[in-house]
Design an enzyme around this catalytic site. Structure first.
Site, PDB file in Angstrom:
ATOM      1  N   TYR A 110      49.217  47.547  38.086  1.00 21.13           N
ATOM      2  CA  TYR A 110      50.444  47.798  37.317  1.00 21.13           C
ATOM      3  C   TYR A 110      50.093  48.542  36.036  1.00 21.13           C
ATOM      4  O   TYR A 110      49.030  48.324  35.446  1.00 21.13           O
ATOM      5  CB  TYR A 110      51.189  46.489  36.990  1.00 21.13           C
ATOM      6  N   GLY A 152      52.444  46.341  40.825  1.00 25.70           N
ATOM      7  CA  GLY A 152      52.093  44.922  40.853  1.00 25.70           C
ATOM      8  C   GLY A 152      52.732  44.094  39.751  1.00 25.70           C
ATOM      9  O   GLY A 152      52.431  42.897  39.648  1.00 25.70           O
ATOM     10  N   GLY A 205      39.267  43.017  48.825  1.00 29.32           N
ATOM     11  CA  GLY A 205      38.664  42.236  47.739  1.00 29.32           C
ATOM     12  C   GLY A 205      39.467  40.971  47.478  1.00 29.32           C
ATOM     13  O   GLY A 205      40.188  40.468  48.347  1.00 29.32           O
ATOM     14  N   GLY A 206      39.359  40.461  46.258  1.00 29.45           N
ATOM     15  CA  GLY A 206      39.995  39.194  45.893  1.00 29.45           C
ATOM     16  C   GLY A 206      41.503  39.207  46.097  1.00 29.45           C
ATOM     17  O   GLY A 206      42.071  38.234  46.608  1.00 29.45           O
ATOM     18  N   THR A 214      40.947  34.903  35.853  1.00 27.81           N
ATOM     19  CA  THR A 214      41.159  36.245  36.394  1.00 27.81           C
ATOM     20  C   THR A 214      39.814  36.911  36.677  1.00 27.81           C
ATOM     21  O   THR A 214      38.757  36.268  36.609  1.00 27.81           O
ATOM     22  CB  THR A 214      42.102  37.049  35.461  1.00 27.81           C
ATOM     23  N   LYS A 235      48.189  40.390  30.233  1.00 31.09           N
ATOM     24  CA  LYS A 235      49.562  40.187  29.766  1.00 31.09           C
ATOM     25  C   LYS A 235      49.984  38.724  29.887  1.00 31.09           C
ATOM     26  O   LYS A 235      51.122  38.367  29.611  1.00 31.09           O
ATOM     27  CB  LYS A 235      50.522  41.075  30.567  1.00 31.09           C
ATOM     28  N   SER A 236      49.062  37.882  30.334  1.00 31.93           N
ATOM     29  CA  SER A 236      49.414  36.473  30.556  1.00 31.93           C
ATOM     30  C   SER A 236      49.914  35.766  29.298  1.00 31.93           C
ATOM     31  O   SER A 236      50.901  35.030  29.374  1.00 31.93           O
ATOM     32  CB  SER A 236      48.219  35.718  31.151  1.00 31.93           C
ATOM     33  N   LYS A 243      37.478  34.392  39.887  1.00 29.66           N
ATOM     34  CA  LYS A 243      38.319  33.534  40.733  1.00 29.66           C
ATOM     35  C   LYS A 243      37.536  32.836  41.847  1.00 29.66           C
ATOM     36  O   LYS A 243      37.754  31.661  42.124  1.00 29.66           O
ATOM     37  CB  LYS A 243      39.459  34.356  41.364  1.00 29.66           C
ATOM     38  N   GLY A 296      42.146  47.738  51.145  1.00 28.02           N
ATOM     39  CA  GLY A 296      41.358  46.908  50.232  1.00 28.02           C
ATOM     40  C   GLY A 296      41.113  45.552  50.859  1.00 28.02           C
ATOM     41  O   GLY A 296      41.942  45.049  51.635  1.00 28.02           O
TER      42      GLY A 296
HETATM   43  P1  NDP Z   1      38.118  43.345  43.777  1.00 33.00           P
HETATM   44  O1  NDP Z   1      37.105  43.920  42.839  1.00 33.00           O
HETATM   45  O2  NDP Z   1      37.930  41.978  44.310  1.00 33.00           O
HETATM   46  O3  NDP Z   1      38.256  44.324  45.050  1.00 33.00           O
HETATM   47  C1  NDP Z   1      38.378  45.693  44.872  1.00 33.00           C
HETATM   48  C2  NDP Z   1      38.785  46.348  46.188  1.00 33.00           C
HETATM   49  O4  NDP Z   1      39.067  47.729  45.903  1.00 33.00           O
HETATM   50  C3  NDP Z   1      37.691  46.333  47.243  1.00 33.00           C
HETATM   51  O5  NDP Z   1      38.300  46.262  48.508  1.00 33.00           O
HETATM   52  C4  NDP Z   1      37.016  47.712  47.033  1.00 33.00           C
HETATM   53  O6  NDP Z   1      36.389  48.198  48.176  1.00 33.00           O
HETATM   54  C5  NDP Z   1      38.220  48.555  46.729  1.00 33.00           C
HETATM   55  N1  NDP Z   1      37.945  49.773  45.947  1.00 33.00           N
HETATM   56  C6  NDP Z   1      37.570  49.865  44.662  1.00 33.00           C
HETATM   57  N2  NDP Z   1      37.484  51.156  44.269  1.00 33.00           N
HETATM   58  C7  NDP Z   1      37.807  51.900  45.354  1.00 33.00           C
HETATM   59  C8  NDP Z   1      37.896  53.302  45.599  1.00 33.00           C
HETATM   60  N3  NDP Z   1      37.629  54.187  44.648  1.00 33.00           N
HETATM   61  N4  NDP Z   1      38.271  53.704  46.822  1.00 33.00           N
HETATM   62  C9  NDP Z   1      38.570  52.806  47.790  1.00 33.00           C
HETATM   63  N5  NDP Z   1      38.507  51.477  47.636  1.00 33.00           N
HETATM   64  C10 NDP Z   1      38.117  51.030  46.429  1.00 33.00           C
HETATM   65  O7  NDP Z   1      39.504  43.490  43.003  1.00 33.00           O
HETATM   66  P2  NDP Z   1      40.856  42.655  43.275  1.00 33.00           P
HETATM   67  O8  NDP Z   1      41.043  42.555  44.744  1.00 33.00           O
HETATM   68  O9  NDP Z   1      40.867  41.432  42.475  1.00 33.00           O
HETATM   69  O10 NDP Z   1      41.961  43.623  42.633  1.00 33.00           O
HETATM   70  C11 NDP Z   1      42.456  44.739  43.351  1.00 33.00           C
HETATM   71  C12 NDP Z   1      43.677  45.305  42.629  1.00 33.00           C
HETATM   72  O11 NDP Z   1      44.732  44.348  42.634  1.00 33.00           O
HETATM   73  C13 NDP Z   1      43.426  45.649  41.156  1.00 33.00           C
HETATM   74  O12 NDP Z   1      44.091  46.864  40.861  1.00 33.00           O
HETATM   75  C14 NDP Z   1      44.063  44.505  40.400  1.00 33.00           C
HETATM   76  O13 NDP Z   1      44.529  44.921  39.116  1.00 33.00           O
HETATM   77  C15 NDP Z   1      45.233  44.178  41.320  1.00 33.00           C
HETATM   78  N6  NDP Z   1      45.700  42.801  41.191  1.00 33.00           N
HETATM   79  C16 NDP Z   1      47.012  42.610  40.835  1.00 33.00           C
HETATM   80  C17 NDP Z   1      47.527  41.356  40.718  1.00 33.00           C
HETATM   81  C18 NDP Z   1      48.951  41.200  40.330  1.00 33.00           C
HETATM   82  O14 NDP Z   1      49.380  40.077  40.013  1.00 33.00           O
HETATM   83  N7  NDP Z   1      49.724  42.265  40.357  1.00 33.00           N
HETATM   84  C19 NDP Z   1      46.713  40.152  40.967  1.00 33.00           C
HETATM   85  C20 NDP Z   1      45.356  40.448  41.374  1.00 33.00           C
HETATM   86  C21 NDP Z   1      44.869  41.743  41.454  1.00 33.00           C
HETATM   87  P3  NDP Z   1      34.869  47.752  48.556  1.00 33.00           P
HETATM   88  O15 NDP Z   1      34.989  46.433  49.268  1.00 33.00           O
HETATM   89  O16 NDP Z   1      34.406  48.850  49.423  1.00 33.00           O
HETATM   90  O17 NDP Z   1      34.118  47.651  47.265  1.00 33.00           O
END
Ligand code: NDP
Length: 288
Positions: free
Chosen positions: A232, A254, A135-136, A64, A18-19, A68, A133
């Site tokens: 979101y 989000g 992750g990133g 994105t 959506k950027s 990143k 979570g």
């Molecule tokens: P990453 O791929 O870096 O990390 C994903 C995370 O989700 C990891 O911790 C992973 O665990 C966990 N995960 C994935 N699937 C499952 C599941 N089924 N059950 C439990 N844990 C799970 O993604 P991001 O951190 O970049 O993104 C995470 C969320 O944040 C996304 O929904 C993204 O759309 C949202 N986001 C929103 C933003 C905003 O501006 N609103 C900005 C950035 C992200 P594991 O380590 O075990 O793999």
């Protein structure tokens, strides 16, 4: 008259982004002429894409998923200027190019903190937080949350690998870590019930993209004051829906964070601060 400046967002996938819509809205507000396009970029093409955008005279671009952290590594290797916040998150979502001087930044954490204005100016100070979570997205928000001095942050993740990285990166007595399976075990739930449950729960996993499961034992929702899902969508996510069923009044997805981090990127590029309130209150037009 100002000539049009070129911007882009790169990632893989990118079609959902959506950027462009957001930055076009920001441009309209200030009569700032810009073009903003989505450029699909596979991880293997990242370095070449960066060179290409610089060569083509782009003023800046957003980065994105899943690029990143790789963008940050390229910045370190090439000696680009890095903001404090990108160093802390070791990830980059905003690249600014001015006369071949490249500046890398990360606006995700600031976007998250600013999004706290929307549930009635919620303050994270002295709150007990659960972040699910590692992750990133979690890496980007933890530093700025620590700056607000919460009481404690428990980070729970599905697997150990990302927990280990976070533990090494953030050295704070306020942080503790556990596995999602352990968080949901009855004995842990009893422990938390004894020590006080969470005031704020943040879903920073990507599970809402596909899952109907609420991810955590819904009992954790009972006493929480605010539940956030960083994902979101037009409809409420199942995570937020279950939280509401368990009586939480303040639930937020989000979208406010998305708008705030975009506005912060726009500010990095132009020095202009968009009216994010107006855009967040018109969210429906972004999900048509
Ligand atoms: P990453 O791929 O870096 O990390 C994903 C995370 O989700 C990891 O911790 C992973 O665990 C966990 N995960 C994935 N699937 C499952 C599941 N089924 N059950 C439990 N844990 C799970 O993604 P991001 O951190 O970049 O993104 C995470 C969320 O944040 C996304 O929904 C993204 O759309 C949202 N986001 C929103 C933003 C905003 O501006 N609103 C900005 C950035 C992200 P594991 O380590 O075990 O793999």
């Amino acid at each position: 008259m100002q000539s049009s400046e070129k911007f882009a967002v790169i990632g893989d996938p990118i079609s959902h982004s959506k950027s462009p819509q957001l930055h076009n809205e920001f441009g309209k507000e200030f009569k700032f002429k810009l073009s903003y396009e989505k450029v699909h970029t596979h991880s293997s093409e990242l370095a070449a894409r960066v060179d290409n955008l610089i060569e083509l005279g782009y003023r800046g671009f957003n980065v994105t998923l899943p690029l990143k952290e790789a963008m940050y590594k390229i910045g370190v290797l090439r000696g680009y200027d890095l903001s404090e916040r990108s160093i802390r998150a070791q990830s980059v979502n905003t690249v600014s190019i001015r006369k071949e001087k490249i500046f890398l930044d990360n606006t995700d954490g600031a976007g998250f903190i600013k999004s706290m204005n929307y549930p009635n100016g919620f303050n994270l100070h002295k709150k007990n937080l659960l972040i699910i979570g590692a992750g990133g997205a979690a890496k980007g928000i933890i530093g700025p949350i620590l700056d607000v001095h919460p009481a404690r942050i428990v980070i729970s993740n599905r697997s150990l690998e990302n927990i280990k990285i976070l533990r090494e990166r953030f050295n704070s007595p306020l942080l503790s870590f556990n596995l999602l399976n352990d968080l949901n075990s009855d004995s842990n739930l009893n422990d938390y019930e004894n020590t006080g449950l969470f005031d704020v729960i943040v879903n920073a996993t990507s599970s809402s993209v596909s899952m109907e499961d609420p991810l955590i034992n819904p009992k954790y929702f009972r006493n929480a004051q605010l539940i956030v899902d960083l994902f979101y969508a037009k409809k409420l996510t199942s995570f937020l829906r279950v939280a509401k069923e368990y009586g939480c009044i303040n639930v937020m997805d989000g979208f406010p964070m998305l708008v705030e981090q975009a506005a912060e990127s726009f500010y990095v590029w132009t020095g202009l601060k968009p009216d994010t309130n107006r855009i967040i209150s018109q969210r429906d037009i972004f999900f048509e």
